[in-house]
Design a protein around this motif. Structure first.
Motif, PDB file in Angstrom:
ATOM      1  N   PHE A 143       0.582   5.159  -7.512  1.00 11.52           N
ATOM      2  CA  PHE A 143      -0.818   4.828  -7.829  1.00 11.52           C
ATOM      3  C   PHE A 143      -0.979   4.619  -9.331  1.00 11.52           C
ATOM      4  O   PHE A 143      -1.574   3.630  -9.779  1.00 11.52           O
ATOM      5  CB  PHE A 143      -1.706   5.982  -7.333  1.00 11.52           C
ATOM      6  N   ALA A 187       0.497   1.402 -10.299  1.00 10.35           N
ATOM      7  CA  ALA A 187      -0.358   0.284  -9.865  1.00 10.35           C
ATOM      8  C   ALA A 187      -1.532   0.140 -10.821  1.00 10.35           C
ATOM      9  O   ALA A 187      -1.999  -0.965 -11.107  1.00 10.35           O
ATOM     10  CB  ALA A 187      -0.853   0.565  -8.446  1.00 10.35           C
ATOM     11  N   MET A 188      -1.993   1.301 -11.373  1.00  6.86           N
ATOM     12  CA  MET A 188      -3.138   1.231 -12.303  1.00  6.86           C
ATOM     13  C   MET A 188      -2.755   0.392 -13.522  1.00  6.86           C
ATOM     14  O   MET A 188      -3.591  -0.363 -14.041  1.00  6.86           O
ATOM     15  CB  MET A 188      -3.503   2.652 -12.774  1.00  6.86           C
ATOM     16  N   SER A 231      -2.056  -3.273  -6.556  1.00  7.69           N
ATOM     17  CA  SER A 231      -1.075  -2.417  -5.857  1.00  7.69           C
ATOM     18  C   SER A 231      -0.047  -3.277  -5.146  1.00  7.69           C
ATOM     19  O   SER A 231       0.762  -2.768  -4.400  1.00  7.69           O
ATOM     20  CB  SER A 231      -1.831  -1.568  -4.821  1.00  7.69           C
ATOM     21  N   PHE A 286      -8.456   3.847  -1.338  1.00  6.17           N
ATOM     22  CA  PHE A 286      -7.503   3.867  -2.461  1.00  6.17           C
ATOM     23  C   PHE A 286      -7.720   2.636  -3.334  1.00  6.17           C
ATOM     24  O   PHE A 286      -7.720   2.712  -4.570  1.00  6.17           O
ATOM     25  CB  PHE A 286      -6.058   3.896  -1.926  1.00  6.17           C
ATOM     26  N   GLN A 287      -7.938   1.463  -2.695  1.00  6.80           N
ATOM     27  CA  GLN A 287      -8.157   0.238  -3.505  1.00  6.80           C
ATOM     28  C   GLN A 287      -9.390   0.430  -4.377  1.00  6.80           C
ATOM     29  O   GLN A 287      -9.384   0.103  -5.568  1.00  6.80           O
ATOM     30  CB  GLN A 287      -8.375  -0.963  -2.560  1.00  6.80           C
ATOM     31  N   LEU A 343      -8.550   2.472  -7.152  1.00 11.92           N
ATOM     32  CA  LEU A 343      -7.634   1.765  -8.058  1.00 11.92           C
ATOM     33  C   LEU A 343      -8.422   0.952  -9.076  1.00 11.92           C
ATOM     34  O   LEU A 343      -7.994   0.803 -10.228  1.00 11.92           O
ATOM     35  CB  LEU A 343      -6.755   0.823  -7.207  1.00 11.92           C
ATOM     36  N   TRP A 384     -10.209   1.241 -13.409  1.00 12.95           N
ATOM     37  CA  TRP A 384      -9.878   0.905 -14.807  1.00 12.95           C
ATOM     38  C   TRP A 384     -10.996   0.082 -15.430  1.00 12.95           C
ATOM     39  O   TRP A 384     -11.139  -0.005 -16.631  1.00 12.95           O
ATOM     40  CB  TRP A 384      -8.554   0.136 -14.877  1.00 12.95           C
ATOM     41  N   THR A 393      -4.246 -11.709  -5.377  1.00 14.06           N
ATOM     42  CA  THR A 393      -3.075 -11.199  -6.134  1.00 14.06           C
ATOM     43  C   THR A 393      -3.100  -9.669  -6.145  1.00 14.06           C
ATOM     44  O   THR A 393      -2.091  -9.000  -6.157  1.00 14.06           O
ATOM     45  CB  THR A 393      -3.180 -11.665  -7.598  1.00 14.06           C
ATOM     46  N   GLN A 394      -4.291  -9.105  -6.089  1.00 16.08           N
ATOM     47  CA  GLN A 394      -4.334  -7.638  -6.295  1.00 16.08           C
ATOM     48  C   GLN A 394      -3.751  -6.929  -5.083  1.00 16.08           C
ATOM     49  O   GLN A 394      -2.791  -6.190  -5.185  1.00 16.08           O
ATOM     50  CB  GLN A 394      -5.791  -7.216  -6.494  1.00 16.08           C
ATOM     51  N   ALA A 395      -4.349  -7.123  -3.919  1.00 13.14           N
ATOM     52  CA  ALA A 395      -3.797  -6.380  -2.771  1.00 13.14           C
ATOM     53  C   ALA A 395      -4.416  -6.943  -1.515  1.00 13.14           C
ATOM     54  O   ALA A 395      -5.569  -7.383  -1.528  1.00 13.14           O
ATOM     55  CB  ALA A 395      -4.182  -4.905  -2.874  1.00 13.14           C
TER      56      ALA A 395
END
Lengths: 230, 310, 481, 648
Positions: B142, B145-146, B151, D396-397, D400, D403, D511-513
């Motif tokens: 995780f 991935a940050m 991810s 979780f995404q 994530l 940020w 692209t991310q997930a």
């Protein structure tokens, strides 16, 4: 005092007498004088009503005054006296605990009632404002007597003193309430006296003493088992 | 491209295991079997007749296949040779840990099914070790991935490749944490000993006790593949150089070579730890895993606070 | 209409006198008298408002009149069951006093003269004193003595308050004869002298508060409730407490109008809030310790009276409406509950909450009735008390958030105590030892009818009653200009 | 609206004579299907209809909008399957009330009322009605003192929550000038609104069973019959979440709900960890499921807190994603938990015990319900292809993307929450595995377990329906997310997931997930099949059955097997701090091993409060000392004090 007409002087004198008798009630230890003081107080209140009736010329006030005289002056004290004979309490005297404190608090109550009723007194016409103050004092003293005395009979007399105070207030404040109300009140007081009589027999039969403190079986403090929370 | 990677992965796994065993034997100055020995074991086991305890149900026979398939699937999403893997767009880092969990659950169900003492014993120990190791793995991935704000493994490795490997504190902590977790997950020495059959110490071996024949072969093979999976994962995340960005034969060969080198180095490190570290008491393992969890959280915090670049 | 009002008051009185001298089949006479009185009350209430010299009828006392009549009827239905062990002598004493008590209740509600209101309440006390001492045990005599002395003193203080009101009216009104009638008083309320009315309110608050069982003056209530027999309990909790609060309500209307201009205009409300909160808190705490079932529900009555007084103290029309609804539902529900409690104590053979167990197994009909009545008292949904508590708490949270929070806390403690006491009694296994006290069972349909009424009052109150309550609330909370 | 009418009818008809029982269950099933249809019809584009009627004191404003429709879905699904399941299940029950149908009907009706209420009073009526009806169901078997005690605590906590909620609604009604929800939406943000929101969330937390107020949940669920505890756990706990979402995101506008968001996240994380640790050590199968409900509710609350945090810091798009994750988990958890509870019911039917220690080896005797139970366990343990994983992955995404936040402290709070989530997922898998293994695998530990029979067809059919729904929502989360997008668009003006096609869901950008469960399952099947085919080329005779290895001491008996308590022993040692564990070797001669595991919050929070209240009541009792003169003194004293007050 001198500027007032004769009737008002009479009323003031009788009101003072009533206040005096309630102090006598507070201090008497033996029961017989207590009943006599209560009778005198009843008579004085009736006389105040009589005087007020004559002055205002209200016929029904005279009737209620006579009724009160007969009831509170004669009949109820006679009933209480007969009860004394039946319960053979002539000789019984009650030791009053910390007598000085009681009288002092009685005086304090009179001052307090004067302070409370002061704004009312200016409004009422002439002497009757102060008579209301006296009646409030008599009611509070009656209540104090019921709190202080142990004897069941003394408590009843205290109750009677309160009733006298109330009748005095009624007379002073409104010049006597409508007749039907007066009759109702008198009838209720008589009925109360009859019931008190019946209760004296029951109390004597159950706890064979007239001391009120013995009547304390119903209480919460008996340790209930601490029920644990589940 | 996908079947080629899966085939290569499946074949290389026993080789890495053989290499590590040989190294460990050499360190204990004995000759030790050749790296090809695991292949021979698998071939022998596939030939033998499987035996099933009569208290076992259909789950017991189905579990090895599920375990093998899950591990193989996890490996297919890994950027082994090329950065872009076909399955990358479909699965990401979190789904990978999900597959590992599926494999482990299948193993434990299989071990508990016959209802023998050993199966239960191994399962309860594995339950604890995996329950404490998995969060560290999840957390490490995780925090990485940050850094790449995504991810998706391919995007992550690509990001690491072009930003270059400047020394980041979060990487260091995560590397240590993942190393510890890899050690515990694969049943390597600090927490569990692969070779022992002593009831007091064995975890992984106790669970595998009842299987035989082709079922045991599949379980062994997926164990090897799991070790290779961790090897490649560590290699990709912390040493991504040499990965081909497009599938030309030359680049693939170069990538294969780099991969072989990296795995060999990892094998040496693993053999060294196995030789030096004694077997820890079972209830010291949670202490170690808590340390790993702390390191992963520390890595996460250092990334979030220190290296914040929106 | 005036005729039916007079009938509603006089029938019980006549029946009382008749029963006093006539010994045979008293139960039937009592039943018929209560039925006729209830019908008369219903007819009177349906009619228009009427302000006679002696009796009057307006939006405020209509609901109370109806509920008192109805409760008297249902209690009369259950009297034979409870008086059966007392024999002929007991019945001869009970029935006349019972009818006298209901006569005084109706008179107090319907009278337009504050003096007669006082006389009626004093009469009610006298009538019930002997009933409290009905079964001659030392505890009963002691409870009756305390009840008589405390209520006598309380009522005396209320008389002083009435006298002061008359005195203030005497000053303000021109013709002295009208000085005691409610309509005249309400009309001239704003001219009354504020200080006199303030003191009068205090005396009446202490006097009628004693009768309503507000906390510092409540000590007689639990003892009297633990000694009295079930029908008397139903009448006491169902009607007497409501009438006492009704009288207090009337005086508060006058005082609000009188004090509207003066500086201390919100002191009456603050006092009511203080009394209400103190009652709920103390009752809730003492509910935890109860071991006698009648005493337990006595304290629950004190708690509900506290909640109603608190709502009256809030003063907004919504809160007053909720208070009236609360009083009505509580009266009906508590009367039904005490009838059932009487039957339960007879069936389980003991009054202690620890020895009554497994009612649902002992007698499912009675068990379910007891559970429903207890749920009504705990303020659970389908019943009216839930709706009134909902309205009270929301309006309280709006105006006095901190007091509302403490009230909610007290209600939670009370709920916990009630649940902890009632649940073991109803559920679980019935101990084998409970001997069957009485063969014949009590007719439970009147209690179910009352509980049904509480549900109807709560959830789907018919529009006519809604309007009566709403304009009563408006008249109470907004003093006449 | 029709659904609620039907549910009420079901309740009433169940009160009828015994023969009407069947009719009641059919009515109940019909109301379930009706609410499911209403929800789907609205979410797939239908208009939202409203009913306004005033009946007595309570005005009945009922509105069906996207948010309540989403919560109607699980309710409808679970109620219809329960109606199917209850028929055979109730035949076996002979103790307790004869007609549980009445309370069930009213329970479902009041839940639907809460969901549809658009006015404070019907909401409260439904809320308290729900508590009372479920209380009647919890004390169904009121012979055992345990269920009576559970009922007592349950109703007490529920009533406390209801009163706190009343206070909150009072404050909000005061701020907005009226109890109607429409007025609340229009009301400006005010200080009292924040306090009211905090109070309301406290009440909802009590109902959802979050940590400090969770003690009633592990007691109430085992007491109720299985299909009722399925209904309670799957749907009633979600009604509390519905309340939280409705108030935080729709009705009350507050300047900054930062404090509330952070508390929600921490409470959620705390109840996740404590819930899962409690679930690990329980011996009773329904207690394990109840404690895992605490954990999942904690997870949903954390997701809601995350969404609130993103909204207050201005990231509406991320808030929508977090809210979408929360709602998806609500749906998934409802289906999975209902499936597991019904499974527990079948186990209880088969070997009439809930104690894990006396089960074992049921898979061979009951293969069908065993398989369904395994499916439920894997789903809840968040294994990839199934639906538990989809919502946790989405959460979780959401974590994530933290940020993008500016403040450093907040940015570090979210990863910490993610750490808790990771730990809880791992422990959840361990706990559910232990549950399945000790119930179905190994050898039967008691005679009833040995003679267990397969559940009747109706029960299996009900479980089968639920399992099918789980697998469907696992493989095609996109369909559910398309519906959830409508809710997040209505509340936060942003879709939860950017592209939610049937096959693949990508929350932010490709692209991310992205995650395509169907493809994952396809690849697994292909690999497994080809390996099996590869190995089975050579024809093999039937597999040889032998004795399992027991160090050569003869055939292994059931006693040599590991017990559920031993299975959890290592993890129990690790988390001993959170629980109060009393182990002792009892008589005779220390051969009996006793283990009692109590919840630490009991003696940290509840016992002191109870002791304090009892001491208060002891002091209050002194007031009633029994002496008449003292009472008269009180009367005189009050009179004097009041006179003094009056003459200020």
């Amino acid at each position: 005092m001198t500027s007032m007409p004769l009737a008002e002087q009479g009323v003031a004198f009788l009101a003072g007498l009533v206040l005096l008798t309630s102090f006598v009630l507070l201090s008497q230890t033996r029961l017989v004088p207590v009943i006599y003081a209560c009778a005198i107080q009843g008579m004085c209140v009736a006389l105040v009503a009589l005087l007020r009736g004559i002055v205002d010329g209200r016929g029904e006030l005279l009737v209620s005054a006579l009724l009160t005289f007969a009831l509170k002056g004669l009949c109820i004290p006679w009933m209480l006296d007969r009860q004394l004979d039946r319960l053979a309490l002539h000789r019984s005297a009650e030791v009053l605990d910390h007598q000085g404190l009681v009288l002092f608090s009685g005086a304090a109550l009179v001052v307090f009632s004067y302070w409370v009723v002061l704004p009312l007194a200016q409004m009422a016409s002439s002497i009757h404002g102060s008579v209301i103050m006296v009646s409030l004092a008599v009611v509070l003293l009656g209540l104090l007597m019921m709190v202080v005395r142990h004897q069941a009979m003394a408590q009843v007399v205290g109750f009677m003193a309160m009733e006298n105070g109330l009748f005095l207030a009624a007379v002073a404040a409104t010049g006597g309430m409508p007749l039907v109300v007066e009759l109702g009140i008198a009838f209720d007081v008589l009925l109360a006296m009859v019931l008190f009589g019946i209760f004296f027999l029951h109390i004597r039969e159950n706890i064979d003493s007239m001391d009120v403190d013995r009547l304390s079986a119903l209480t919460e403090e008996s340790g209930v088992v601490e029920k644990q929370w589940p | 491209m996908l079947p080629l990677q899966i085939l290569l992965f499946a074949l290389a796994a026993p080789l890495l295991n053989g290499w590590v065993d040989m190294l460990r034997a050499r360190l204990q100055n004995r000759r030790g079997p050749s790296p090809l020995q695991p292949w021979r074991n698998l071939r022998r086991l596939f030939a033998k007749e499987p035996v099933v305890p009569h208290t076992a149900s259909w789950l017991f026979r189905m579990a090895p296949y599920v375990m093998f398939a899950a591990t193989l699937l996890a490996s297919s999403a890994l950027p082994m040779l090329t950065v872009q893997t076909p399955l990358a767009s479909v699965t990401d880092v979190l789904v990978l840990t999900g597959f590992l969990t599926l494999a482990r659950v299948a193993l434990m169900i299989g071990s508990l099914d016959p209802g023998t003492a050993f199966g239960g014993l191994g399962a309860s120990r594995e339950l604890m070790l995996s329950a404490l190791a998995e969060p560290t793995l999840l957390l490490g991935l995780f925090s990485l991935a940050m850094t790449a704000h995504s991810s998706n493994l391919a995007v992550l490795v690509g990001h690491l490749l072009d930003t270059g490997m400047m020394l980041r504190p979060s990487f260091l902590f995560t590397l240590l944490a993942l190393l510890m977790v890899a050690g515990v997950e694969n049943g390597r020495l600090p927490a569990d000993n692969t070779t022992t059959h002593l009831e007091l110490t064995m975890v992984h071996e106790a669970m595998v006790l009842e299987w035989s024949g082709r079922h045991l072969a599949l379980v062994e093979w997926s164990g090897h593949m799991k070790l290779l999976f961790y090897g490649i994962l560590l290699a990709d995340l912390f040493a991504p150089w040499g990965l081909a960005d497009h599938a030309s034969p030359a680049m693939l060969a170069l990538a294969l070579l780099c991969l072989m080198g990296k795995l060999a180095a990892l094998g040496v490190v693993l053999a060294l730890t196995e030789a030096l570290l004694p077997k820890m008491r079972l209830f010291r393992a949670p202490g170690m895993l808590n340390l790993a969890f702390l390191l992963a959280v520390l890595g996460l915090f250092s990334h979030v606070i220190l290296e914040h670049n929106p | 209409m005036a005729m039916s009002l007079w009938l509603a008051v006089l029938i019980p009185g006549a029946a009382a006198i008749l029963l006093a001298f006539h010994r045979q089949h008293q139960a039937q006479i009592n039943l018929w008298a209560s039925a006729l009185a209830c019908i008369a009350a219903l007819l009177a209430v349906l009619g228009p408002a009427h302000a006679g010299t002696v009796l009057m009828l307006d939006a405020i006392n209509k609901p109370f009149l109806l509920t008192t009549g109805f409760i008297t009827l249902t209690v009369a239905l259950s009297c034979p069951y409870f008086l059966e062990p007392a024999g002929k002598g007991g019945a001869a004493l009970f029935y006349p006093l019972f009818q006298a008590f209901s006569c005084t209740m109706q008179l107090a509600l319907a009278c337009s003269n504050i003096g007669i209101l006082w006389v009626a309440l004093e009469g009610a006390t006298l009538a019930t004193v002997l009933l409290v001492a009905f079964n001659r045990t030392p505890q009963a005599v002691e409870a009756a003595w305390k009840y008589f002395v405390l209520c006598g003193v309380g009522i005396a203080q209320a008389l002083f308050g009435t006298v002061l009101v008359a005195f203030a009216a005497h000053q303000a009104l021109d013709d002295p004869q009208q000085a005691m009638n409610w309509p005249a008083l309400h009309a001239a309320a704003s001219h009354l002298d504020p200080t006199v009315m303030g003191i009068a309110f205090v005396f009446c608050l202490v006097g009628y508060g004693t009768k309503a069982g507000l906390v510092p003056l409540h000590q007689w209530l639990p003892d009297a409730y633990s000694a009295a027999i079930a029908p008397l309990l139903a009448m006491l909790s169902g009607t007497l407490l409501n009438v006492a609060l009704y009288a207090l309500l009337r005086i508060k209307m006058l005082t609000d109008a009188a004090l509207a201009t003066s500086a201390s205009h919100d002191i009456p409300n603050m006092l009511l809030l203080a009394f209400g909160l103190a009652s709920t808190l103390l009752a809730a705490l003492l509910l935890l310790r109860q071991r006698d079932i009648k005493r337990l529900f006595g304290y629950s009555s004190i708690e509900h009276m506290g909640i109603a007084t608190f709502a009256l103290g809030l003063g907004t029309p919504l809160a007053t409406f909720a208070a009236l609804l609360h009083l009505l539902c509580h009266g009906l529900g508590k009367a039904a509950l005490f009838i059932i409690v009487g039957a339960v104590t007879r069936k389980a053979g003991s009054r202690s909450t620890e020895r009554i167990r497994g009612l649902l197994h002992l007698d499912p009909r009675l068990g379910w009735a007891f559970m429903a009545a207890a749920a009504a008292m705990a303020g659970l949904p389908p019943f009216g008390l839930f709706v009134s508590e909902l309205l009270i708490l929301t309006s309280a949270a709006a105006h006095q958030p901190w007091l509302a929070a403490s009230l909610a806390l007290c209600m939670v403690i009370a709920f916990a105590a009630l649940l902890r006491q009632v649940q073991p009694m109803v559920l679980g296994e019935a101990p084998a030892a409970t001997t069957m006290q009485t063969k014949e069972t009590i007719a439970l349909w009147p209690s179910w009818l009352q509980l049904g009424l509480v549900v109807i009052l709560g959830l789907l109150m018919p529009p006519p009653i809604l309007h009566v309550l709403q304009n009563a609330a408006i008249r109470i909370s907004i003093p006449l200009p | 609206m029709l659904a609620m009418g039907l549910a009420m009818a079901a309740g009433l008809s169940a009160a009828g004579p015994r023969s009407w029982e069947r009719l009641a269950l059919q009515l109940l099933g019909a109301s379930g299907l009706c609410s499911l249809a209403a929800g789907l019809w609205l979410l797939l584009g239908g208009p939202s209809d409203a009913v306004v009627m005033t009946l007595g004191v309570i005005p009945w404003h009922l509105i069906l909008d996207p948010l309540s429709a989403v919560f109607l879905l699980p309710l409808g699904a679970v109620v219809s399957t329960i109606a199917l399941y209850a028929r055979p299940y109730l035949l076996h029950i002979e103790t307790g009330f004869r007609r549980p149908g009445v309370a069930t009907g009213f329970f479902v009706a009041s839940m639907i009322l809460v969901l549809l209420a658009a006015h404070a009073f019907p909401f409260m009526l439904g809320w308290e009605g729900m508590a009372l009806a479920s209380y009647l169901l919890v004390i169904q078997h009121h012979e055992e003192s345990a269920s009576r005690q559970a009922g007592l605590i349950y109703l007490l906590v529920a009533h406390m929550g209801a009163l706190v909620l009343l206070l909150a609604f009072g404050l909000l009604a005061h701020g907005a000038g009226g109890p109607d929800f429409a007025q609340w939406r229009a009301a400006p943000a005010s200080a009292s609104a924040m306090a009211a929101l905090a109070l309301a969330c406290l009440a909802f937390a009590a109902k959802a069973g979050l940590v400090p107020l969770h003690v009633w949940l592990p007691l109430a669920h085992p007491a109720a019959p299985s299909h009722i505890s399925a209904l309670m756990s799957a749907v009633m706990l979600k009604i509390a979440i519905y309340g939280m979402v409705r108030l935080c995101f729709d009705l009350v506008s507050v300047q900054s709900a930062l404090g509330l968001a952070v508390t929600m996240i921490t409470t959620g994380a705390l109840s996740m960890v404590l819930g899962v640790v409690l679930a690990l050590v329980q011996q009773d199968i329904k207690r394990v499921l109840a404690c895992s409900s605490i954990e999942n509710l904690g997870l949903v609350t954390m997701a809601l807190g995350l969404a609130l945090l993103y909204r207050t810091t201005g990231h509406a798009m991320l808030a929508a994603m977090a809210l979408g994750a929360a709602l998806l988990h609500v749906l998934n958890h409802a289906l999975l938990k209902a499936l597991l509870f019904l499974g527990a019911g079948t186990i209880q039917q088969a070997c009439d015990t809930y104690d894990l220690g006396r089960m074992g080896g049921l898979l061979r005797r009951m293969p069908a319900s065993g398989g369904l139970f395994l499916l439920g366990c894997l789903g809840l343990a968040a294994i990839p292809p199934l639906n538990g994983f989809a919502s946790e992955w989405l959460l979780f995404q959401a974590a994530l993307q933290s940020w993008q936040m500016e403040q450093g402290i907040l940015r570090s709070l979210i990863p910490l929450a993610a750490a808790c989530l990771a730990l809880t997922t791992a422990l959840g898998t361990a706990c559910l595995l232990r549950l399945f293994a000790s119930a179905f695998l190994g050898q039967a530990r008691s005679r009833p377990a040995r003679r267990a029979r397969e559940a009747p067809r109706a029960m299996l059919l009900a479980q089968g329906m639920l399992a099918a729904l789980c697998v469907l929502s696992g493989l095609f989360p996109g369909l559910l997310l398309m519906m959830l997008n409508q809710v997040t668009v209505a509340l936060l003006h942003h879709p939860a997931v950017q592209t939610a096609s049937a096959l693949i869901i990508t929350p932010v950008t490709a692209t991310q997930a992205s995650y395509a469960p169907l493809a994952v399952l396809a690849v697994i099947m292909i690999i497994a099949l080809c390996t099996a085919a590869l190995l089975h080329t050579r024809k093999r005779a039937a597999l040889r059955r032998v004795q399992p290895w027991a160090c050569g001491l003869g055939p292994p008996t059931a006693r040599m097997q590991i017990t559920p308590a031993a299975l959890a022993m290592p993890l129990r040692q690790v988390f001993a701090g959170l629980l109060s564990i009393h182990e002792r070797l009892g008589s005779p001669q220390g051969r009996r091993y006793h283990l009692e595991i109590a919840d630490r919050t009991w003696d940290l929070l509840y016992a002191p409060v109870a002791r304090f209240v009892m001491s208060l009541s002891r002091h209050a009792a002194r007031l009633q000392s029994g002496r008449v003169r003292l009472y008269l003194g009180f009367s005189l004293g009050t009179l004097l004090v009041l006179l003094w007050v009056m003459s200020w």
